[in-house]
Design an enzyme around this catalytic site. Structure first.
Site, PDB file in Angstrom:
ATOM      1  CE  LYS A  74      75.458 -47.571  80.381  1.00  0.00           C
ATOM      2  NZ  LYS A  74      75.337 -49.045  80.325  1.00  0.00           N
TER       3      LYS A  74
HETATM    4  C1  LIG Z   1      75.090 -49.918  81.463  1.00  0.00           C
HETATM    5  C2  LIG Z   1      74.638 -51.313  81.247  1.00  0.00           C
HETATM    6  C3  LIG Z   1      74.069 -52.092  82.291  1.00  0.00           C
HETATM    7  C4  LIG Z   1      73.950 -51.579  83.716  1.00  0.00           C
HETATM    8  O1  LIG Z   1      72.978 -50.592  83.840  1.00  0.00           O
HETATM    9  P1  LIG Z   1      72.966 -49.644  85.144  1.00  0.00           P
HETATM   10  O2  LIG Z   1      71.949 -48.630  84.882  1.00  0.00           O
HETATM   11  O3  LIG Z   1      74.350 -49.090  85.242  1.00  0.00           O
HETATM   12  O4  LIG Z   1      72.628 -50.522  86.310  1.00  0.00           O
HETATM   13  C5  LIG Z   1      73.629 -53.369  81.992  1.00  0.00           C
HETATM   14  N1  LIG Z   1      73.757 -53.887  80.747  1.00  0.00           N
HETATM   15  C6  LIG Z   1      74.303 -53.181  79.734  1.00  0.00           C
HETATM   16  C7  LIG Z   1      74.418 -53.820  78.391  1.00  0.00           C
HETATM   17  C8  LIG Z   1      74.746 -51.876  79.940  1.00  0.00           C
HETATM   18  O5  LIG Z   1      75.287 -51.186  78.921  1.00  0.00           O
END
Ligand SMILES: *Cc1c(COP(=O)(O)O)cnc(C)c1O
Length: 491
Positions: free
Chosen positions: A113
């Site tokens: 993120k």
């Molecule tokens: C948020 C997240 C995801 C999922 O990503 P999306 O964009 O919501 O599909 C997968 N792995 C981790 C470690 C995350 O923090």
């Protein structure tokens, strides 16, 4: 380039600065660009020679044409600087000739993120200036752990912004709690809520719809906003790493001109994989987007049967960031395959009954690009061990779901081409579960798990997590769930 809502078949259009400031459309839809810019061959050649931050400015300038290239380059250079991403923003690790891992977790919170949240707040401040907004944006976040920390790191000391993160006192891990409680920055506040995540989220929702609070904040020169993953400003930086991975695969000779490759994405809210879809629409030769889910396999079923049905058991898994039954960003894909009118219909049904079915034609269109698999808890743990034993490569629980699904794709289709697995978190972020998967043993505790995993594997601990157990705590406040408003007003 102008943007419209996924639910609006009328002619309302907005600039990218407006949509980044607004976040969600008034009709509840998500903003999408009116057309998708194409990447020419000569442009790919140029991109191949650029460092990541220039690749980012180049791609962003195609979508955000009310920002100057120099503004975008200044922002991406600041976002992806080496102090924040010491391992590089999106390095590609090679497991063998056909299997790669795109590591998106070298940033300040050790999860992917950061890729969006290090850049989006900078785009947002510029959006405020471009739209004549004089007030300070006050970001409110309810978090079950990871998003809150990534948002804090992204917004810290960004001008004309401040941020409050609420987390459930007994609903986050010790490491997550410590990560937030030690947050630095002049414009950040972290506060525990006495309750669970739902209390926290409902509390924040109430704050957003409280007109009295809005009026008082307005008087003080603030307005509330969220930074969630449906904001276009979070999606557009994610397109960049798919383009970047393609450039890197060309540069190391793994792909030749015109060759295709697959990407396999551990998916929750459908944001990450949707960014891959946009990269494909721009002309990156992605053969298939493999949508990897855990036991919460609502998307696997949707991609296989064309029926989205959230009426099912919710599973708490060792890949918690994918424990999601409503994938908000899927709405953007619906728009592209079915149009605004149908999107309105499907999302209304989802709201009313928790279920909708798309047409056979729409499903076929989606299947041209997407294929879905899921991995259960046993398969996920076995994959962590298998990938480590076979390749000496350590991955986290979310990435392991994707490796498992990539293997299922190979078995089912016989496709032996290149697969790039998108790696979304450092294994140290989920050290206890990773340690247990490798050794069959429980760790001595959450902080101890980091050392034990390091002792067992020798893989370097990322800087945001090293020594986390002994860092000084800055935020200790906690409030009753009914007192969140007073807390905000007391700031
Ligand atoms: C948020 C997240 C995801 C999922 O990503 P999306 O964009 O919501 O599909 C997968 N792995 C981790 C470690 C995350 O923090």
């Amino acid at each position: 380039m102008l943007y419209k809502s996924t639910r609006d078949s009328g002619d309302a259009r907005f600039t990218s600065a407006e949509v980044i400031k607004r976040g969600i459309a008034d009709d509840g839809g998500l903003y999408v660009p009116e057309n998708i810019p194409a990447l020419g061959r000569d442009e790919i050649e140029k991109l191949r020679r650029m460092p990541y931050s220039e690749r980012a400015a180049f791609i962003l300038s195609k979508f955000l044409d009310d920002y100057s290239y120099d503004e975008l380059l200044a922002d991406s250079t600041a976002a992806y600087r080496a102090e924040s991403f010491p391992g590089g923003p999106a390095p590609l690790a090679r497991l063998d000739d056909r299997l790669f891992s795109l590591e998106l977790w070298h940033g300040p919170t050790a999860a992917f993120k950061d890729m969006a949240l290090q850049l989006m707040p900078r785009l947002l401040t510029r959006a405020l200036k471009k739209t004549g907004e004089y007030r300070t944006v006050h970001i409110l976040v309810a978090t079950s752990g990871d998003t809150g920390k990534a948002a804090l790191e992204g917004f810290k000391d960004i001008e004309q912004t401040r941020i409050t993160v609420f987390y459930p006192e007994s609903g986050v891990s010790l490491v997550q709690k410590r990560q937030m409680a030690t947050q630095t920055g002049e414009n950040v506040i972290v506060c525990a809520v006495r309750g669970n995540f739902d209390d926290c989220q409902n509390g924040v929702k109430r704050l957003f719809s409280d007109t009295e609070l809005a009026a008082e904040l307005d008087r003080r020169g603030f307005f509330l906003s969220s930074a969630n993953s449906i904001n276009w400003g979070r999606l557009v930086p994610q397109i960049v790493y798919y383009v970047s991975a393609y450039c890197d695969l060309l540069n190391i000779g793994a792909l030749g001109a015109g060759d295709e490759f697959c990407v396999c994405v551990p998916t929750g809210n459908f944001g990450n994989i949707l960014a891959g879809y946009f990269a494909g629409l721009m002309g990156i030769p992605i053969k298939k987007l493999i949508c990897a889910s855990n036991l919460n396999n609502v998307l696997t079923d949707f991609l296989r049967r064309g029926i989205y049905d959230r009426n099912r058991t919710f599973h708490k898994t060792i890949s918690p960031s994918m424990d999601i039954l409503i994938s908000s960003n899927l709405e953007r894909l619906l728009y592209y395959v079915a149009g605004a009118e149908k999107t309105r219909k499907y999302t209304a049904e989802l709201g009313k009954t928790g279920c909708y079915q798309i047409s056979g034609e729409e499903k076929d269109k989606i299947s041209e690009q997407f294929i879905g698999y899921y991995a259960d808890e046993t398969e996920t743990a076995a994959t962590i061990r298998g990938i480590f034993e076979t390749y000496g490569y350590l991955c986290d629980t979310h990435t392991a779901v994707a490796f498992s699904c990539a293997e299922k794709y190979r078995q089912e289709t016989g496709d032996n081409g290149i697969i790039t697995v998108v790696s979304t978190a450092s294994p140290y972020k989920f050290a206890g579960d990773v340690y247990r998967a490798l050794t069959g043993k429980d760790s001595a505790g959450e902080f101890e798990a980091l050392d034990q995993l390091y002792g067992y594997t020798g893989a370097p601990v990322p800087y945001p997590l090293a020594g986390i157990g002994s860092r000084p705590v800055r935020f200790t406040a906690s409030v009753d769930k009914e007192k969140m408003k007073q807390y905000i007003l007391g700031m």
